[in-house]
Write an enzyme that holds these catalytic residues in place. Sequence first.
Site, PDB file in Angstrom:
ATOM      1  N   GLU A 198     -82.842 -10.392  10.611  1.00  0.00           N
ATOM      2  CA  GLU A 198     -82.363  -9.434  11.780  1.00  0.00           C
ATOM      3  C   GLU A 198     -83.164  -8.642  11.591  1.00  0.00           C
ATOM      4  O   GLU A 198     -82.559  -7.281  11.375  1.00  0.00           O
ATOM      5  CB  GLU A 198     -80.967  -9.739  11.953  1.00  0.00           C
ATOM      6  CG  GLU A 198     -80.363 -11.017  12.856  1.00  0.00           C
ATOM      7  CD  GLU A 198     -79.202 -10.663  13.247  1.00  0.00           C
ATOM      8  OE1 GLU A 198     -78.982 -11.499  14.750  1.00  0.00           O
ATOM      9  OE2 GLU A 198     -78.430  -9.797  13.168  1.00  0.00           O
ATOM     10  N   GLU A 273     -79.700 -17.896  16.075  1.00  0.00           N
ATOM     11  CA  GLU A 273     -78.557 -18.375  15.879  1.00  0.00           C
ATOM     12  C   GLU A 273     -78.132 -18.514  17.602  1.00  0.00           C
ATOM     13  O   GLU A 273     -78.499 -17.532  18.267  1.00  0.00           O
ATOM     14  CB  GLU A 273     -77.868 -16.656  15.272  1.00  0.00           C
ATOM     15  CG  GLU A 273     -77.844 -17.087  13.767  1.00  0.00           C
ATOM     16  CD  GLU A 273     -78.083 -15.359  13.446  1.00  0.00           C
ATOM     17  OE1 GLU A 273     -78.365 -15.227  12.050  1.00  0.00           O
ATOM     18  OE2 GLU A 273     -77.201 -15.041  13.810  1.00  0.00           O
TER      19      GLU A 273
HETATM   20  C1  GLA Z   1     -75.279 -12.234  13.141  1.00  0.00           C
HETATM   21  C2  GLA Z   1     -76.662 -12.254  11.574  1.00  0.00           C
HETATM   22  C3  GLA Z   1     -75.708 -13.185  11.206  1.00  0.00           C
HETATM   23  C4  GLA Z   1     -73.945 -12.735  11.635  1.00  0.00           C
HETATM   24  C5  GLA Z   1     -74.065 -12.832  13.375  1.00  0.00           C
HETATM   25  C6  GLA Z   1     -72.619 -12.775  13.295  1.00  0.00           C
HETATM   26  O1  GLA Z   1     -76.473 -12.454  14.228  1.00  0.00           O
HETATM   27  O2  GLA Z   1     -77.813 -12.782  11.281  1.00  0.00           O
HETATM   28  O3  GLA Z   1     -75.323 -13.310  10.108  1.00  0.00           O
HETATM   29  O4  GLA Z   1     -73.273 -12.267  10.848  1.00  0.00           O
HETATM   30  O5  GLA Z   1     -74.240 -11.744  13.527  1.00  0.00           O
HETATM   31  O6  GLA Z   1     -71.566 -13.551  13.137  1.00  0.00           O
END
Ligand code: GLA
Length: 804
Positions: A198, A273
């Site tokens: 990210e 995700e």
């Molecule tokens: C983000 C991150 C993950 C985690 C989620 C929340 O998207 O990429 O590593 O921190 O948020 O759980």
Amino acid sequence: MPLLSPRLRTSLMLGLFGSALGLASPAFAATAPAASASMPKHSFTIGDEDFLLDGQPFVIRCGEIHFPRVPREYWKHRLQMCKAMGLNTVCVYLFWNFHEWEEGKFDWSGQADVAEFCRLAQAEGLWVILRPGPYSCAEWEMGGLPWWLVKHDNIGLRTTDPRFLEPAKRYLKEVGRVLGPQQVTHGGPLLMVQVENEYGSYGDDPVYMGALRDALVEGGFDVPLFACNPAGAIANGYRDDIFQVVNFGQGAAAKSFETLRKFQKTGPLMNGEYYPAWFDVWGRKHATGAPEPIAADLDYMLKHKHSFSIYMAHGGTTFGFWPGSDRPFLPDTSSYDYDAPISEAGWVTPKFEAIRDVFAKYLQPGESIPPAPAANPVITIPAFTLTETAPVLTNLTKPVVDATARHIEAYDQSRGITVYSTTLPAGPAGTISAKAVHDFGWVFLDGKAAGVFDRRSRRYELPIPARKSDTRLEIVVESMGRVNFGKEVYDRKGIQGPVRFDAEGSAPAVEVRDWKIHPFELDASDLAALRFAPAKDAAKTKAAGPSFWRGSFEITEVGDSFLDVRNLGKGMIWINGHNLGRFWNIGPQQTMYIPGPWLRAGRNEIVVLDMIGPAKPELAGLAKPILDVLRPELDFARPARAKGEFSAAGVTAAHSGQLRPEPEWQTAKFAHSASGRYLAFEALEAHGGNTHATISELDATDASGKVLSKAGWKILWVDSEEVTAEAGYADNMLDGQPNTHWHTAYGNNKATPYPHRVVIDLGESTSIGGIRYLARSGDNSRPGRIKSYSVYLSDKPFGLALPE
Ligand code: GLA
């Protein structure tokens, strides 16, 4: 089917079904990695429309699991649970700091043996997606970045700063050495590897991303490389030589894929995700998510042959010092149950079953879902007492001396607690202050409690009474997990000096100097050095301040259990030498998962560090976890909000405008910049005439449009927030997470009409040239989308009474 060698079984199945279905193609054979000595090599590529496994379309049904969050003895069990849920792939982060806590010393053994974890996954018929970092986030200490990086002043974390990039590249090379052989192209289960994590939510430098990409290739990775981002951040640092996947939560699939397609014209669409719930932080409501909308989203994605990764499929436990903190400073709980489909102790849940039922509809020909393995045995432990204590202030470690008080990394301390001590000369009353104290500082004068520094409310100033003689000043600083998200990852711990004493009257404040700094890494040698004595009088011990406690219990049967810590205050627990992690009586977590393999038949020993002292030094082992009980009344220093009625009388709005309902960033430039320490955002009306207001993120910009840092901001007052039915805290608009949002109250008929207002303390008078706003995620049917609004700025708190 009787137990045959994997190779034989594969060819048999191929023979059987292939011919039966006239599909003598490798696709079937490739739906699950073969697990035999001489692993067949496979190809995994990105086609114009599909992922191609050995040239055949392949839809990834993936789930996230973190091997450091699962006792090694249970890796196989949890992987079998993943398979039994219908996953064909698991996604694994690496946390750089877990493998290189000491600079230059790598550890890939025991609980850090990721290669073994991959082999076990392959043996269970699961492919693997690897996310090595160097930054990972994941509610993990500093997002996975090693603490020793912030020993450097002004280092550029997650940039091409060589002080960051060189060790990062060295680490990725090491990852290649350890996991290169696990790639499908080498006979292993590893399908593809992620570059960073990210990054678009943090920076926008494609050169940095390119350097990491090259380091992975030089490290020996020849499978596809990809990057993940929430939809709104894909543009930042985008490179077309890195495949993109998009992260999103419930109800956001179609929109997010639409955005992704704008950047990536061809190729399969994959979610990186997908959140079945969310993580917990201390002092906030336990996050949960109902199975139905999740099943619907996964069904939607499978129907469209979109791939995805459930974050988290199994959360597990963040043992020891490893929990991070959400920004600006919201420490994560040690339980990482995440209300995931596979619970913290590896149990089947209704969500697990709902997901398995969806997956069962989309299996490849000949593919089947095995039954879930039996749950591990669970035991209860009758109540037992902690019978010995060792106060921190009478068990000090060998000190280092320093004229001025500095952050712990400057003394080469990585974590734990630190006692800063010096002498305050006799003299008048006054206040003592520091630039910052990360994270909590219990202050003692000649051994008597004199208050607590608290990072949550940035209380870095305390009153000090007059002193007839020289007085010993001791500050016991507790470092919790380093922030794991946003610019706040530069999270140096301890006292950020200089410490100043400001005597009442006109005399200028003076620096308090000549410190002894006693570092407690709280490792095995620190614990072994403690001098325990029978705990005579709990109240006396409590008065002695932060203390270690010790006790033991006997069991005949070994099994998983949930340690009931509701009698304790705030601190950390070790069981038979294993660091179980942190506890805090404010909740929501009130029990700590004890893995059976960490217990033994016979005598088991417990050591507790309690910073505020137990209500009663008594513990027990329960058969079920308690993860959703908040006890704000026990908070030793509640972050205070202003009180009273909001009034903007005499203050002209700096700006008024309209907002669109879509969850996309919107920027509004003021006709004229305005200044003030307090910013009031007044929501006047909602789209669709709704009575609720919600905001995911609110930023401010300067006159040139540059987004200002929110590091020093805090919510001073809000007219309404929902904190029971959901964690709709106003602070969510400052946490940088597009998946959280402020929501006005609606539970128990507490809904209140418009206008809705929130007042932000910017920390100091600031010139503001505009705002940036992000509506809550999800589609427009979600309530509370603000339509018209006004913004006010003032150096006075809008008629409100500031907290004491
Ligand atoms: C983000 C991150 C993950 C985690 C989620 C929340 O998207 O990429 O590593 O921190 O948020 O759980």
